[in-house]
Design a protein around this motif. Sequence first.
Motif, PDB file in Angstrom:
ATOM      1  N   VAL A  10       0.838  -1.201   0.000  1.00  0.00           N
ATOM      2  CA  VAL A  10       0.000   0.000   0.000  1.00  0.00           C
ATOM      3  C   VAL A  10       0.873   1.251   0.000  1.00  0.00           C
ATOM      4  O   VAL A  10       1.870   1.331   0.726  1.00  0.00           O
ATOM      5  CB  VAL A  10      -0.928   0.002   1.238  1.00  0.00           C
ATOM      6  N   SER A  11       0.497   2.216  -0.803  1.00  0.00           N
ATOM      7  CA  SER A  11       1.214   3.481  -0.853  1.00  0.00           C
ATOM      8  C   SER A  11       1.008   4.253   0.440  1.00  0.00           C
ATOM      9  O   SER A  11      -0.111   4.373   0.946  1.00  0.00           O
ATOM     10  CB  SER A  11       0.723   4.309  -2.040  1.00  0.00           C
ATOM     11  N   GLN A  12       2.095   4.770   1.003  1.00  0.00           N
ATOM     12  CA  GLN A  12       2.035   5.514   2.260  1.00  0.00           C
ATOM     13  C   GLN A  12       1.829   7.005   1.988  1.00  0.00           C
ATOM     14  O   GLN A  12       2.580   7.597   1.219  1.00  0.00           O
ATOM     15  CB  GLN A  12       3.332   5.312   3.059  1.00  0.00           C
ATOM     16  N   PRO A  13       0.823   7.626   2.612  1.00  0.00           N
ATOM     17  CA  PRO A  13       0.614   9.063   2.404  1.00  0.00           C
ATOM     18  C   PRO A  13       1.705   9.871   3.097  1.00  0.00           C
ATOM     19  O   PRO A  13       2.200   9.493   4.163  1.00  0.00           O
ATOM     20  CB  PRO A  13      -0.744   9.313   3.044  1.00  0.00           C
ATOM     21  N   MET A  14       2.089  10.981   2.503  1.00  0.00           N
ATOM     22  CA  MET A  14       3.068  11.867   3.110  1.00  0.00           C
ATOM     23  C   MET A  14       2.336  12.883   3.992  1.00  0.00           C
ATOM     24  O   MET A  14       1.456  13.611   3.528  1.00  0.00           O
ATOM     25  CB  MET A  14       3.873  12.595   2.040  1.00  0.00           C
ATOM     26  N   ILE A  15       2.671  12.886   5.267  1.00  0.00           N
ATOM     27  CA  ILE A  15       2.125  13.851   6.214  1.00  0.00           C
ATOM     28  C   ILE A  15       3.247  14.831   6.519  1.00  0.00           C
ATOM     29  O   ILE A  15       4.151  14.542   7.297  1.00  0.00           O
ATOM     30  CB  ILE A  15       1.628  13.160   7.501  1.00  0.00           C
ATOM     31  N   GLY A  16       3.201  15.981   5.852  1.00  0.00           N
ATOM     32  CA  GLY A  16       4.350  16.870   5.904  1.00  0.00           C
ATOM     33  C   GLY A  16       5.500  16.215   5.162  1.00  0.00           C
ATOM     34  O   GLY A  16       5.366  15.815   4.002  1.00  0.00           O
ATOM     35  N   SER A  17       6.612  16.043   5.852  1.00  0.00           N
ATOM     36  CA  SER A  17       7.779  15.422   5.219  1.00  0.00           C
ATOM     37  C   SER A  17       7.932  13.953   5.574  1.00  0.00           C
ATOM     38  O   SER A  17       8.902  13.308   5.160  1.00  0.00           O
ATOM     39  CB  SER A  17       9.048  16.176   5.643  1.00  0.00           C
ATOM     40  N   LEU A  18       6.982  13.407   6.336  1.00  0.00           N
ATOM     41  CA  LEU A  18       7.104  12.025   6.787  1.00  0.00           C
ATOM     42  C   LEU A  18       5.990  11.149   6.215  1.00  0.00           C
ATOM     43  O   LEU A  18       4.847  11.583   6.102  1.00  0.00           O
ATOM     44  CB  LEU A  18       7.047  11.960   8.318  1.00  0.00           C
ATOM     45  N   PRO A  19       6.302   9.885   5.898  1.00  0.00           N
ATOM     46  CA  PRO A  19       5.260   8.959   5.465  1.00  0.00           C
ATOM     47  C   PRO A  19       4.502   8.423   6.669  1.00  0.00           C
ATOM     48  O   PRO A  19       5.071   8.259   7.750  1.00  0.00           O
ATOM     49  CB  PRO A  19       6.044   7.842   4.768  1.00  0.00           C
TER      50      PRO A  19
END
Length: 324
Positions: A10-19
């Motif tokens: 599963v593709s990890q969403p980027m929250i700011g600069s972190l996945p």
Amino acid sequence: MVLREKLNSVSQPMIGSLPFSLDFNELSDQWKAYAAEELRETPENVEEGLKILREKLAGEPDLVVPTSQEHLEKFLRPCKWYPDSAFELMKRFYKYRASHPKYCQDLTPTNERTVILSGTLSPLPRINDDGVRVFLIEAGKKWKPKEVTLDQIFRGVIFYLEAAISEPRAQVCGVRVIVDMDGLSLSQVTHFTPSFAGAVAEFVQRCLPCRLKGIHIVNQPIIFNMVFAFFKPFLHEKMRKRIVFHGTNWGSLRPFFDAATLPKKYGGDLDFPEDSFLGEKFFSYVMNFEDEFLGRYKSLCCRLINLCDISNNFIPLFFDCSVE
């Protein structure tokens, strides 16, 4: 484990600069050692705890739940592998689910879409150095009661907590919650009731199979005292000690949270976006696990059982029993 394999694809969403990602992997050597020290999680206690708990479940024909080690660990770990305590916790947990359908029935990403998209609930992308999963609840200016009800927020909290207690590391290390009340208005306060406060307190204190390490209130205005007054009569002394009021004193958060874990707006170093797409990112991510949530709540066998109500009178209830 199929879920772990799916997680890796599963593709990890980027929250700011972190996945951001849930973590269903087995415990690392570091957390195994921690579990052994803090939770009595030794091979001998694990074997004995699983054996006794399965025996107790086998002797309770009205409580039909999965007996896999993966499922039973969710209840044994917060009880430090004492099977009697875990068995009582399981009964309280499933009884609460049966008796509070408006909070617990059909908790799936699709059904909780509105509250997830609202951005009022956010798991932070970085795990604290002590292994704790951190959740942020923004129930002040981000909360629009005409769009998201208080019941929906509580459902969303349960939804995210159930996801967290599926993570082995969170089972061992626990969860901390930051509640940001910035912008709380008097009109929002009117949505709180003693019955709602009692239901929340009952779940958190008696039914939640999770090591809740603390609830940290920030940016609370003076009218928050009116909200807390609803909850205070229901809180046990142990829980009261775990609720910490910080206001805007960000330095007081640091003993509980690493700077890298805390968003910058709370005195930390984490770049945490404030845009309206944050909820969309979380929703898109958890939708990848819709089938798993449906498997928990939809593909269930429905069984008529007797559960004891608050007055200890037995009442018939339809109970959702997970198919293993």
